[in-house]
Scaffold this active site. Structure first.
Site, PDB file in Angstrom:
ATOM      1  N   SER A  46       0.824  -1.208   0.000  1.00 10.75           N
ATOM      2  CA  SER A  46       0.000   0.000   0.000  1.00 10.75           C
ATOM      3  C   SER A  46       0.856   1.255   0.000  1.00 10.75           C
ATOM      4  O   SER A  46       2.071   1.218   0.222  1.00 10.75           O
ATOM      5  CB  SER A  46      -0.931   0.037   1.221  1.00 10.75           C
ATOM      6  OG  SER A  46      -0.271   0.562   2.353  1.00 10.75           O
ATOM      7  N   ILE A  47       0.186   2.369  -0.213  1.00 12.62           N
ATOM      8  CA  ILE A  47       0.844   3.674  -0.205  1.00 12.62           C
ATOM      9  C   ILE A  47       1.417   4.009   1.176  1.00 12.62           C
ATOM     10  O   ILE A  47       2.341   4.812   1.302  1.00 12.62           O
ATOM     11  CB  ILE A  47      -0.146   4.772  -0.667  1.00 12.62           C
ATOM     12  CG1 ILE A  47       0.603   6.035  -1.099  1.00 12.62           C
ATOM     13  CG2 ILE A  47      -1.189   5.067   0.417  1.00 12.62           C
ATOM     14  CD1 ILE A  47      -0.277   7.030  -1.844  1.00 12.62           C
ATOM     15  N   LYS A  48       0.891   3.359   2.220  1.00 10.14           N
ATOM     16  CA  LYS A  48       1.334   3.644   3.579  1.00 10.14           C
ATOM     17  C   LYS A  48       2.740   3.109   3.878  1.00 10.14           C
ATOM     18  O   LYS A  48       3.346   3.492   4.884  1.00 10.14           O
ATOM     19  CB  LYS A  48       0.335   3.068   4.586  1.00 10.14           C
ATOM     20  CG  LYS A  48      -1.042   3.714   4.531  1.00 10.14           C
ATOM     21  CD  LYS A  48      -0.999   5.167   4.936  1.00 10.14           C
ATOM     22  CE  LYS A  48      -2.410   5.728   5.114  1.00 10.14           C
ATOM     23  NZ  LYS A  48      -2.390   7.099   5.642  1.00 10.14           N
ATOM     24  N   ASP A  49       3.248   2.234   3.006  1.00 15.87           N
ATOM     25  CA  ASP A  49       4.642   1.799   3.177  1.00 15.87           C
ATOM     26  C   ASP A  49       5.578   3.002   3.195  1.00 15.87           C
ATOM     27  O   ASP A  49       6.583   3.022   3.911  1.00 15.87           O
ATOM     28  CB  ASP A  49       5.070   0.895   2.017  1.00 15.87           C
ATOM     29  CG  ASP A  49       4.315  -0.411   1.964  1.00 15.87           C
ATOM     30  OD1 ASP A  49       3.657  -0.770   2.950  1.00 15.87           O
ATOM     31  OD2 ASP A  49       4.408  -1.082   0.914  1.00 15.87           O
TER      32      ASP A  49
END
Length: 364
Positions: A46-49
Site C-alpha cells: 500500500s501507499i502507507k509503506d
C-alpha cells in the site's frame, strides 16, 4: 521498479507505476487521460509503506529509536501498521499495532505474520476516548518501557514523503511520456484525485504539484459519507456519524497532517460504500487491477467530480492528465462480505452455459 539487487524490502517501497485507465475512461465518456497510480505494487502492499519507512528512518536519525529497547506502537487502520511491522521486522524493533475492530482479518494476519502484536479496539469509540485505537496506543506507550508512537496523524514526515516521492513520481511519469497524435498530453499533471485518511497523501502530493510543477493543478479529495474531513462542512452534515465499511479513508477528527486549505485541496467529493465497491469491480473487470475499497472510492469520486463544472471542462479536453491514487490492493479485503459478494455471487457470465454444455456427458 529498480533493475538492481536491493539490500532489503524497504528498497522496494514506492517507485510504483502510473497506468492508463483507458477502458474506464471510455465507460465514463471522458476524453482526458485517466491514469492510475498503482500503490499496491509497493513492498508492503500500500501507499502507507512510504510513510512507515519515512517515519522510522527519521526517528532513527533523531535518536528516538534505540535498537534492543524501543517498542514501536502505532494506531492505524491497518496499512500503516503493515508498513511499520515490515520495517520493524527488517530493522529489529518490536512492534505493537492498535487496530479498530472493523478492519479486516487479513490486515491482522499480515501484521502478526510480520511479528507485530495486534490490539483490537471498538470501531465506534470516538477518536479521543481511552477505548479508541489512538487512546489505547497512548495507554500502552505510558506503561510499556521503550514505547514510542511515531504518530502518522501528526508526524511531518507523513506529508513530506509524499511531497518528496509520490508527487515527483507522478510528475516524472507524465512529463517523460511524450505527446503523440494517438495519445495527446498536456505535458503536465492537471488533476489528482485521491481518498483522504490522515491526509498525508493529498497534502504532500498537492505541495509537490503546486509548488514545483503546475500551480494550476486541481487537487480533489474524496471523503466517505460518515466522515468529517470534507469542506465545506455542509458536505458532512447529512451523514455525520454514520458508519461506513470502506477502510483506510475518512475520520471523525481532523488529523494535524491534513491541510484543508483551499490552496492545497481545491475540491471535496463525498462517496458511499455501494458506489465505491461497484467502482472496485469496474477497475478489476475493465483494467485487471486488483485494488482495495478506497481505490473504488477514488474512482467513484472522480466520476462525480467529472460532472461538476470544472470536471466537465477537464473531462472533455483531450490531453489533460487526471491521476487517481489507487492506494492499496485487494489482498487485505478478500474475506470481507462486500468482496465475497462481488466475486462469488455475481451473475453467471455468457460462458456459463457454454461450459455446462461442453462438459455434458454424452447420452445425458
Amino acid at each position: 521498479m529498480s533493475p538492481h539487487i536491493l539490500d532489503n524490502a524497504l528498497g522496494a517501497v514506492g517507485n510504483t507505476p502510473l497506468i492508463r485507465l483507458d477502458k474506464v475512461a471510455a465507460q465514463l465518456g471522458v476524453k482526458c487521460n485517466l491514469l492510475g497510480k498503482i500503490e499496491f505494487l509497493s513492498a508492503g502492499g500500500s501507499i502507507k509503506d512510504r510513510i512507515a519507512k519515512a517515519m522510522i528512518e527519521a526517528a532513527e536519525k533523531e535518536g528516538k529509536l534505540i535498537p534492543g529497547q524501543s517498542v514501536v506502537i502505532e494506531p492505524t487502520s491497518g496499512n500503516t501498521g503493515i508498513g511499520m511491522a515490515m520495517a520493524c521486522a527488517i530493522k529489529g524493533y518490536r512492534c505493537i499495532i492498535t487496530l479498530p475492530n472493523k478492519m479486516s482479518l487479513e490486515k491482522e494476519a499480515a501484521l502478526r505474520a510480520l511479528g507485530a502484536e495486534v490490539v483490537r479496539t471498538p470501531t465506534e469509540a470516538a477518536w479521543d476516548s481511552e477505548e479508541s485505537h489512538i487512546g489505547v496506543a497512548k495507554q500502552l506507550q505510558r506503561k510499556i518501557p521503550g514505547g514510542i508512537i511515531l504518530d502518522q496523524y501528526r508526524n511531518v514526515n507523513n506529508p513530506l514523503i509524499h511531497e518528496l516521492t509520490t508527487g515527483p513520481e507522478i510528475i516524472d511519469a507524465v512529463v517523460s511520456t511524450p505527446s503523440t497524435p494517438a495519445r495527446p498530453s498536456s505535458g503536465k499533471v492537471d488533476v489528482v484525485i485521491c481518498g483522504a485518511g490522515t491526509g498525508g497523501t493529498i497534502t504532500g502530493v498537492s505541495r509537490a504539484m503546486k509548488r514545483t510543477h503546475n500551480k494550476e493543478c486541481i487537487m480533489v479529495g474524496v471523503d466517505p459519507k460518515g466522515s468529517i474531513l470534507a469542506l465545506p462542512e455542509s458536505l458532512n452534515t447529512a451523514d455525520n456519524g454514520a458508519q461506513y465499511v470502506v477502510e483506510g479513508i475518512g475520520y471523525d477528527f481532523i488529523p494535524d497532517v491534513l491541510s484543508r486549505d483551499p490552496m492545497d485541496v481545491d475540491s471535496w467529493i463525498k462517496t458511499d460504500d455501494e458506489e465505491a465497491f461497484a467502482a472496485v469491480r469496474v477497475l478489476m473487470r475493465s483494467e485487471g487491477l486488483l485494488v482495495g475499497g478506497s481505490s473504488g472510492s477514488a474512482l467513484s469520486g472522480a466520476e462525480k467530480w467529472f460532472k461538476t463544472e470544472a470536471g466537465q471542462r477537464v473531462a472533455q479536453t483531450e490531453g489533460m492528465n487526471v491521476v487517481l491514487v489507487l492506494a492499496d490492493g485487494i489482498r487485505n479485503y478478500m474475506s470481507k462480505p462486500w468482496f465475497l459478494s462481488m466475486a462469488l455471487e455475481a451473475k453467471p457470465s455468457e460462458l456459463f452455459g457454454a461450459i455446462a454444455e461442453a462438459l455434458k456427458k454424452e447420452g445425458n
